[in-house]
Enzyme design. Structure first.
Site, short mmCIF file in Angstrom:
data_model
loop_
_atom_site.label_atom_id
_atom_site.label_comp_id
_atom_site.label_asym_id
_atom_site.label_seq_id
_atom_site.Cartn_x
_atom_site.Cartn_y
_atom_site.Cartn_z
N ASP A 11 13.61 0.33 -3.92
CA ASP A 11 11.83 -0.46 -4.74
C ASP A 11 11.79 0.40 -5.74
O ASP A 11 12.46 1.92 -5.75
CB ASP A 11 11.58 -1.10 -3.63
N LYS A 55 11.89 -6.28 4.34
CA LYS A 55 11.23 -4.86 3.04
C LYS A 55 10.91 -3.81 4.18
O LYS A 55 10.55 -4.36 4.79
CB LYS A 55 10.20 -5.64 2.39
N1 GLU Z 1 13.91 -3.86 -4.17
C1 GLU Z 1 14.95 -4.90 -4.83
C2 GLU Z 1 13.69 -6.42 -5.18
O1 GLU Z 1 12.46 -6.56 -5.00
C3 GLU Z 1 16.16 -4.69 -5.01
C4 GLU Z 1 16.35 -5.37 -3.13
C5 GLU Z 1 17.92 -4.76 -3.39
O2 GLU Z 1 18.42 -4.79 -3.35
O3 GLU Z 1 18.07 -4.94 -2.05
O4 GLU Z 1 14.04 -7.25 -4.60
#
Ligand code: GLU
Length: 449
Positions: A169, A129
């Site tokens: 996100d 992340k």
């Molecule tokens: N931010 C999204 C999550 O919390 C998607 C992450 C992604 O697609 O890599 O899963």
């Protein structure tokens, strides 16, 4: 060996000591450790190999300065991050969050959750992340562009289609992904699937925008159907009004449920007539193009009431979908949901319920599906975007939607398999145990690394 609660106390006190002041990270780890500890103690190989200790220590964390110039020519400085948590079962994968609240603790909690969520999808995706304490709210398109370009100028050396694949996100949507990917391509002279959530014209997948919200509703439908029920005519509380909330509401409307609320950080709109397709289209335009506030809905549609500074949870309804942000359902909110006989909560956001809230909901036998299972549809379709990029093809919307549905059904099955406590499905335990076994066995296979 100690019993589970002594072992948990010991483990958590070590974790707190090693990561001082990281409240959200502690919270996310505790939820997982609580449900896993008995399982780990039952499987000595995991205990002896210190899997949980190793899994709570990120592979690496990158922190960097992001300098950019605003429209008035002022120099601005933000802090950028990428937490590469675990690439055990695939390259690091997870979104980027741009929000003033972003801190190391928030990104470590999100990265840690992502390892488990990504494991549940069955796709070869590790967990990571990133983001920055940058606030896109009130910034011009050009300011956002300059920020994204500066952010990517540093991030680019740490990512790649087989290394680490960021996505969106909170605060990172289609516009930001365009700027980020444009800069990545420019710096590397390479068009690869190193970011997901791309626009369809430049390598994105159909259904990626819809995936998190739709997936969350598919999960709720599975959970209800397991109890012999369906979504027809169910009244629903949705929080948030960003990407996840919009498509959660859209799928609920399509499947015959009634959406009563949506919200933003200013407050909640409550529309007892229900938010229908036309009203939702208006909200999408408000949020995605005009970047306005949800209070405007109540001025546009007189059937609605605006509850300033309030969350939706005190309004009586059958189902709740927290799709805004972490810790938006606290103990009092859970009590309100319970006293209004809400029967199920499906988390579209990451960790929207506090530990106290989850304990109350589960004790009252409210069906509770945690984010790592309920919102895995987004990253799952990101995984499918990577597959399509590698194959250099595009699947139809129907094909992607079918695969998404299959993945959500499979996650539901696994939660039931590992979380069935007789008369109640403990989806928290089910999701954690199912996700953990695969990661833990892989770590054992790799030896001591
Ligand atoms: N931010 C999204 C999550 O919390 C998607 C992450 C992604 O697609 O890599 O899963």
């Amino acid at each position: 060996m100690n019993n589970a609660s002594t072992e948990l106390k010991h483990f958590m006190s070590g974790l707190r000591k090693r990561n001082p002041g990281e409240a959200e990270f502690h919270q996310a780890v505790e939820e997982v450790a609580m449900s896993l500890m008995p399982f780990i103690l039952d499987h000595e190989k995991y205990y002896k190999a210190r899997i949980l200790e190793r899994l709570t220590e990120p592979d690496r964390i990158i922190i960097f300065r992001v300098c950019w110039e605003d429209d008035l020519g002022n120099l601005r400085v933000n802090r950028g991050y990428r937490v590469q948590f675990s690439n055990c079962i695939g390259p690091y994968k997870g979104g980027l969050r741009f929000h003033p609240s972003v801190s190391l603790s928030i990104l470590k909690f999100l990265g840690f959750e992502q390892i488990f969520k990504n494991s549940l999808t069955t796709l070869p995706l590790g967990g990571g992340k990133g983001g920055a304490n940058f606030n896109p709210k009130g910034k011009s398109d050009r300011e956002v562009m300059r920020f994204c370009q500066s952010f990517m100028t540093e991030l680019t050396r740490h990512i790649g289609a087989d290394i680490d694949i960021p996505a969106g996100d909170i605060g990172v949507g289609a516009r930001e992904i365009g700027y980020l990917y444009g800069q990545f391509k420019r710096l590397n002279n390479r068009h690869t699937g190193a970011i997901t959530g791309k626009g369809f014209d430049y390598g994105g997948s159909l259904m990626r925008p819809e995936a998190t919200g739709y997936g969350c509703v598919y999960m709720m439908r599975e959970a209800l159907s397991h109890e012999g029920d369906d979504l027809e005519n169910k009244s629903c509380l949705v929080s948030g009004s960003g990407n996840v909330a919009q498509f959660c509401a859209e799928k609920l409307i399509q499947l015959g449920a009634r959406v009563l609320t949506m919200s933003d950080s200013g407050g909640t709109i409550y529309d007892p007539d229900g938010i229908n397709e036309d009203k939702l289209m208006w909200i999408k335009e408000l949020k995605n193009s005009r970047r306005g506030r949800i209070v405007e809905y109540a001025k546009q549609f007189p059937s609605a009431e605006y509850l300033e500074g309030k969350r939706p949870w005190a309004i009586p309804a059958n189902l709740a979908f927290p799709c805004a942000t972490q810790n938006e359902i606290e103990a009092d909110d859970a009590k309100a949901l319970i006293s209004n006989s809400c029967r199920a909560v499906c988390e579209g956001a990451n960790m929207p319920s506090t530990k106290e809230a989850i304990d109350l909901l589960q004790a009252a036998k409210v069906t509770f599906v945690p984010g790592k299972a309920a919102n895995a549809g987004g990253v799952a379709v990101s995984g499918l975007e990577m597959t399509q990029n590698s194959m250099r093809i595009h699947w139809s919307a129907e094909e992607v939607d079918q695969r998404l549905l299959g993945i959500m059904q499979n996650i539901h099955r696994k939660c039931v398999k590992y979380g069935n406590d007789g008369d109640y499905i403990d989806y928290v335990k089910g999701a954690n145990v199912a996700a953990f076994s695969k990661i833990a066995d892989t770590m054992l296979a790799y030896g001591v690394i």
